[in-house]
Design a protein around this motif. Structure first.
Motif, PDB file in Angstrom:
ATOM      1  N   THR A  11       0.815  -1.184   0.000  1.00  0.00           N
ATOM      2  CA  THR A  11       0.000   0.000   0.000  1.00  0.00           C
ATOM      3  C   THR A  11       0.850   1.236   0.000  1.00  0.00           C
ATOM      4  OG1 THR A  11      -0.125  -0.357   2.357  1.00  0.00           O
ATOM      5  CG2 THR A  11      -1.993  -1.016   1.096  1.00  0.00           C
ATOM      6  N   GLN A  12       1.875   1.267  -0.806  1.00  0.00           N
ATOM      7  CA  GLN A  12       2.765   2.425  -0.872  1.00  0.00           C
ATOM      8  C   GLN A  12       2.514   3.168  -2.170  1.00  0.00           C
ATOM      9  OE1 GLN A  12       5.122   3.277   1.515  1.00  0.00           O
ATOM     10  NE2 GLN A  12       4.079   1.817   2.749  1.00  0.00           N
ATOM     11  N   GLN A  13       1.355   3.818  -2.304  1.00  0.00           N
ATOM     12  CA  GLN A  13       1.102   4.549  -3.517  1.00  0.00           C
ATOM     13  C   GLN A  13       1.930   5.815  -3.567  1.00  0.00           C
ATOM     14  OE1 GLN A  13      -1.942   4.402  -1.361  1.00  0.00           O
ATOM     15  NE2 GLN A  13      -2.597   6.505  -1.254  1.00  0.00           N
ATOM     16  N   ASP A  77       3.306   2.669   6.402  1.00  0.00           N
ATOM     17  CA  ASP A  77       2.566   2.450   5.172  1.00  0.00           C
ATOM     18  C   ASP A  77       2.111   3.805   4.648  1.00  0.00           C
ATOM     19  OD1 ASP A  77       1.089  -0.236   3.888  1.00  0.00           O
ATOM     20  OD2 ASP A  77       0.114   1.664   3.398  1.00  0.00           O
ATOM     21  N   ALA A  78       1.999   3.928   3.337  1.00  0.00           N
ATOM     22  CA  ALA A  78       1.583   5.196   2.739  1.00  0.00           C
ATOM     23  C   ALA A  78       0.093   5.461   2.917  1.00  0.00           C
ATOM     24  CB  ALA A  78       1.939   5.221   1.252  1.00  0.00           C
ATOM     25  N   ARG A  95       2.765   4.093  11.603  1.00  0.00           N
ATOM     26  CA  ARG A  95       2.886   5.465  11.121  1.00  0.00           C
ATOM     27  C   ARG A  95       2.622   5.545   9.618  1.00  0.00           C
ATOM     28  NH1 ARG A  95       8.826   6.912  13.846  1.00  0.00           N
ATOM     29  NH2 ARG A  95       8.577   5.600  15.710  1.00  0.00           N
ATOM     30  N   VAL A  96       2.056   6.659   9.203  1.00  0.00           N
ATOM     31  CA  VAL A  96       1.853   6.915   7.781  1.00  0.00           C
ATOM     32  C   VAL A  96       3.153   7.478   7.202  1.00  0.00           C
ATOM     33  CG1 VAL A  96       0.530   8.161   6.040  1.00  0.00           C
ATOM     34  CG2 VAL A  96      -0.603   7.365   8.134  1.00  0.00           C
ATOM     35  N   VAL A  97       3.865   6.628   6.480  1.00  0.00           N
ATOM     36  CA  VAL A  97       5.132   7.017   5.844  1.00  0.00           C
ATOM     37  C   VAL A  97       5.205   6.328   4.486  1.00  0.00           C
ATOM     38  CG1 VAL A  97       7.649   7.016   5.976  1.00  0.00           C
ATOM     39  CG2 VAL A  97       6.297   7.214   8.082  1.00  0.00           C
ATOM     40  N   ASP A  98       5.408   7.088   3.432  1.00  0.00           N
ATOM     41  CA  ASP A  98       5.616   6.530   2.102  1.00  0.00           C
ATOM     42  C   ASP A  98       7.037   5.977   2.026  1.00  0.00           C
ATOM     43  OD1 ASP A  98       6.375   6.457  -0.770  1.00  0.00           O
ATOM     44  OD2 ASP A  98       4.418   7.374  -1.073  1.00  0.00           O
TER      45      ASP A  98
END
Length: 271
Positions: A11-13, A77-78, A95-98
């Motif tokens: 899920t790394q858009q 995850d993005a 954490r939200v990280v691309d």
């Protein structure tokens, strides 16, 4: 996160895309992804004292398993929706990280992790795969290991080809909407070694994968970027999903739909 993440298909858009991932759709159509993560977990072989980064953790199913086996896990995850789902099932640090942004994250990319783990996520990080590898390298301690499984060369080629044909038929260049990077062993070995990794093992693994539902559900969950030219046109989107599925009638046996996945699995060490 095709297949995303350490639990979830990747899920790394790309960071300039809005979050189109749905943890509910993922659970309905693709719960097989984390369920098939056992081999790469064995390859990781986590130890009780270790600190591990789970890159592309998706809905956190495999992250929770990792938490039972090591000192601590940071899940990134993005997708904010996927991270929310991961937190709800017990991920302690999510954490939200691309993945493309790891290299600039001063906290994570500080050489503090014993291992970086990724399942079914790297193939979504298409914008600059080498930058992702660089970020992983910076996150690891000396002799730290990078263990991952992702989509490899020829992965899901029957569905991907069908989606490309459907867009071409409607006057669009499918390359503009294809979100996946499916490398072969030579390509990814070169990328790892260029960054300073020693490649301990790397292989392509064909795996016929039965689906939870059908081809249409798979496209709805993972092929959403191909629908961008038809935003707001639900009828055309439905038509494309049905067209691709109807052209893959031989992918069904006794009522069960399957896709031929090809996984790239590797272990590399920071030197």
């Amino acid at each position: 996160m095709v297949e995303t993440a350490s639990a979830a298909p990747a899920t790394q858009q790309q960071s300039d895309n809005k979050d189109q991932w749905s943890s509910q759709k993922y659970d309905k159509h693709a719960s097989f992804v984390p369920a098939l993560g056992a081999p790469v977990l064995r390859l990781l072989d986590p130890k009780p004292h270790e600190r591990i980064l789970d890159l592309g953790a998706g809905d956190g199913v495999l992250t929770v398993e990792l938490q039972k086996q090591c000192q601590s896990v940071v899940a990134v995850d993005a997708s904010a929706d996927m991270i929310s789902a991961a937190q709800q099932i017990g991920c302690k640090d999510a954490r939200v990280v691309d993945g493309h942004d790891l290299v600039d994250d001063q906290e994570l990319a500080s050489g503090q992790f014993d291992a970086v783990f990724s399942n079914a996520a790297l193939h979504w990080m298409k914008r600059d795969p080498q930058r992702v590898v660089e970020g992983v390298y910076k996150c690891l301690k000396p002799s730290g290991r990078f263990v991952a499984e992702c989509g490899g060369y020829m992965n899901c080629s029957e569905v991907r080809t069908g989606l490309h044909a459907a867009l071409k038929k409607r006057g669009h260049n499918p390359e503009d909407y294809d979100p996946w990077f499916f490398p072969g062993t030579k390509t990814y070995t070169r990328m790892l070694e260029q960054q300073g990794f020693r490649v301990d093992s790397i292989e392509l693994i064909p795996r016929l994968t039965p689906l939870n539902t059908d081809i249409k559900g798979w496209i709805e969950t993972f092929g959403f970027t191909f629908m961008k030219p038809f935003e707001g046109d639900e009828e055309t989107q439905r038509e494309i999903r049905e067209e691709v599925q109807n052209n893959l009638k031989f992918s069904q046996d006794d009522g069960v739909w399957s896709i031929m996945y090809v996984r790239l699995r590797f272990k590399a060490t920071k030197i």
